[in-house]
Design a protein around this motif. Structure first.
Motif, PDB file in Angstrom:
ATOM      1  N   HIS A  51       0.830  -1.203   0.000  1.00 47.38           N
ATOM      2  CA  HIS A  51       0.000   0.000   0.000  1.00 47.38           C
ATOM      3  C   HIS A  51       0.869   1.260   0.000  1.00 47.38           C
ATOM      4  O   HIS A  51       0.606   2.224  -0.729  1.00 47.38           O
ATOM      5  CB  HIS A  51      -0.918  -0.028   1.219  1.00 47.38           C
ATOM      6  CG  HIS A  51      -1.895   1.104   1.305  1.00 47.38           C
ATOM      7  ND1 HIS A  51      -2.634   1.549   0.230  1.00 47.38           N
ATOM      8  CD2 HIS A  51      -2.251   1.898   2.347  1.00 47.38           C
ATOM      9  CE1 HIS A  51      -3.398   2.552   0.593  1.00 47.38           C
ATOM     10  NE2 HIS A  51      -3.181   2.797   1.879  1.00 47.38           N
ATOM     11  N   ARG A  54       2.480   1.608  -3.423  1.00 48.57           N
ATOM     12  CA  ARG A  54       1.471   2.000  -4.400  1.00 48.57           C
ATOM     13  C   ARG A  54       1.182   3.499  -4.304  1.00 48.57           C
ATOM     14  O   ARG A  54       0.992   4.177  -5.317  1.00 48.57           O
ATOM     15  CB  ARG A  54       0.187   1.203  -4.181  1.00 48.57           C
ATOM     16  CG  ARG A  54      -0.897   1.476  -5.233  1.00 48.57           C
ATOM     17  CD  ARG A  54      -2.167   0.696  -4.953  1.00 48.57           C
ATOM     18  NE  ARG A  54      -1.987  -0.736  -5.158  1.00 48.57           N
ATOM     19  CZ  ARG A  54      -1.956  -1.634  -4.173  1.00 48.57           C
ATOM     20  NH1 ARG A  54      -2.078  -1.260  -2.903  1.00 48.57           N
ATOM     21  NH2 ARG A  54      -1.793  -2.913  -4.443  1.00 48.57           N
ATOM     22  N   ASN A  55       1.183   4.002  -3.077  1.00 51.17           N
ATOM     23  CA  ASN A  55       0.927   5.426  -2.840  1.00 51.17           C
ATOM     24  C   ASN A  55       2.181   6.288  -2.957  1.00 51.17           C
ATOM     25  O   ASN A  55       2.117   7.502  -2.721  1.00 51.17           O
ATOM     26  CB  ASN A  55       0.312   5.630  -1.462  1.00 51.17           C
ATOM     27  CG  ASN A  55      -1.107   5.125  -1.365  1.00 51.17           C
ATOM     28  OD1 ASN A  55      -1.743   4.854  -2.380  1.00 51.17           O
ATOM     29  ND2 ASN A  55      -1.612   4.991  -0.157  1.00 51.17           N
ATOM     30  N   GLN A  56       3.314   5.660  -3.297  1.00 51.00           N
ATOM     31  CA  GLN A  56       4.589   6.368  -3.408  1.00 51.00           C
ATOM     32  C   GLN A  56       4.879   7.178  -2.137  1.00 51.00           C
ATOM     33  O   GLN A  56       5.332   8.308  -2.187  1.00 51.00           O
ATOM     34  CB  GLN A  56       4.602   7.262  -4.650  1.00 51.00           C
ATOM     35  CG  GLN A  56       4.484   6.468  -5.943  1.00 51.00           C
ATOM     36  CD  GLN A  56       4.785   7.289  -7.169  1.00 51.00           C
ATOM     37  OE1 GLN A  56       4.623   8.510  -7.199  1.00 51.00           O
ATOM     38  NE2 GLN A  56       5.256   6.632  -8.225  1.00 51.00           N
ATOM     39  N   MET A  58       3.024   8.523   0.034  1.00 47.22           N
ATOM     40  CA  MET A  58       2.173   9.658   0.381  1.00 47.22           C
ATOM     41  C   MET A  58       1.686   9.538   1.834  1.00 47.22           C
ATOM     42  O   MET A  58       1.197   8.495   2.252  1.00 47.22           O
ATOM     43  CB  MET A  58       0.974   9.725  -0.560  1.00 47.22           C
ATOM     44  CG  MET A  58       0.067  10.927  -0.345  1.00 47.22           C
ATOM     45  SD  MET A  58      -1.386  10.879  -1.423  1.00 47.22           S
ATOM     46  CE  MET A  58      -0.590  10.873  -3.039  1.00 47.22           C
ATOM     47  N   ASN A  59       1.871  10.600   2.604  1.00 48.75           N
ATOM     48  CA  ASN A  59       1.448  10.670   4.012  1.00 48.75           C
ATOM     49  C   ASN A  59       2.198   9.696   4.920  1.00 48.75           C
ATOM     50  O   ASN A  59       1.751   9.426   6.039  1.00 48.75           O
ATOM     51  CB  ASN A  59      -0.061  10.437   4.152  1.00 48.75           C
ATOM     52  CG  ASN A  59      -0.867  11.464   3.395  1.00 48.75           C
ATOM     53  OD1 ASN A  59      -0.516  12.638   3.348  1.00 48.75           O
ATOM     54  ND2 ASN A  59      -1.960  11.025   2.776  1.00 48.75           N
ATOM     55  N   TYR A  85      -0.153   2.987   7.645  1.00 46.78           N
ATOM     56  CA  TYR A  85       0.469   1.855   6.957  1.00 46.78           C
ATOM     57  C   TYR A  85       0.880   0.722   7.892  1.00 46.78           C
ATOM     58  O   TYR A  85       1.473  -0.258   7.441  1.00 46.78           O
ATOM     59  CB  TYR A  85       1.694   2.335   6.166  1.00 46.78           C
ATOM     60  CG  TYR A  85       1.348   3.329   5.087  1.00 46.78           C
ATOM     61  CD1 TYR A  85       0.746   2.923   3.898  1.00 46.78           C
ATOM     62  CD2 TYR A  85       1.596   4.689   5.255  1.00 46.78           C
ATOM     63  CE1 TYR A  85       0.431   3.827   2.900  1.00 46.78           C
ATOM     64  CE2 TYR A  85       1.276   5.616   4.267  1.00 46.78           C
ATOM     65  CZ  TYR A  85       0.692   5.171   3.091  1.00 46.78           C
ATOM     66  OH  TYR A  85       0.363   6.079   2.101  1.00 46.78           O
TER      67      TYR A  85
END
Length: 210
Positions: A51, A54-56, A58-59, A85
């Protein structure tokens, strides 16, 4: 992919968790060319890593998502969980510099993430050949990870998955992925030291271009 087939020379070798073990062993054997984002954190759930990729990132480790969950006595740091995460920091919040209610060294962690994430993502796009190593993952979790890596990595890559299990040595597991080698090594009381002799054997035949 069998164990002999995955050996060879890579532009870079990255740890994908689940903890500091892989990065530590790569460092000991002079195979850790550059630091990865997941080298020194605990990522017990491989879907969380997929995850995150996939989100590179992010956050990743954003302050509102953090909570202290315990103390790592060996590291002398608070254990801090990223709820987004399910990833845990064990080395970024020293006890003398932080309190149970205030993570005062957070700016240092933020600076490190801001530096390492772009470098990691750029390396995925610019390298010709990458090896990823992950400890602990099922065949189904690995299939999801491969889907994500196929979207993020521009060049060739292979994945070495090492699971601790009740075995007496290095055991190959036949998984149906052309660029994945899955192994089992002994489940031991202290995984950071008790299998050192096996990690020496495991990492023989791997090289990085400097």
């Amino acid at each position: 992919m069998d164990f002999n087939g995955i050996k060879g020379t890579y532009d870079v070798i990255f740890s994908l968790g689940k903890n500091c073990l892989v990065a530590d062993q790569l460092s000991r054997h002079m195979l850790r060319k550059i630091g990865g984002v997941l080298d020194w954190v605990e990522s017990p759930a491989l879907p969380g890593v997929s995850h995150l990729l996939r989100n590179q990132f992010m956050n990743f480790m954003e302050f509102p998502n953090l909570a202290i969950t315990g103390i790592n006595e060996h590291a002398g740091c608070y254990i801090v969980r990223d709820a987004a995460y399910h990833i845990f920091s064990h080395h970024d919040f020293p006890l003398p510099e932080n309190t149970p209610t205030q993570l005062l060294s957070y700016p240092e962690l933020r600076e490190k993430i801001t530096r390492r994430v772009p470098r990691f993502l750029d390396t995925l796009r610019s390298s010709n050949r990458i090896l990823f190593i992950r400890t602990e993952g099922t065949i189904h979790e690995t299939a999801e990870l491969l889907e994500v890596l196929n979207m993020q990595v521009a060049g060739e890559f292979n994945l070495l998955v090492i699971n601790h299990a009740p075995v007496s040595g290095i055991v190959e597991t036949p998984w149906p992925f052309p660029n994945v080698c899955a192994l089992q090594i002994p489940l031991v009381p202290d995984e950071f030291h008790d299998n050192d002799y096996l990690w020496k054997t495991l990492l023989e035949g791997f090289h990085v271009r400097y």
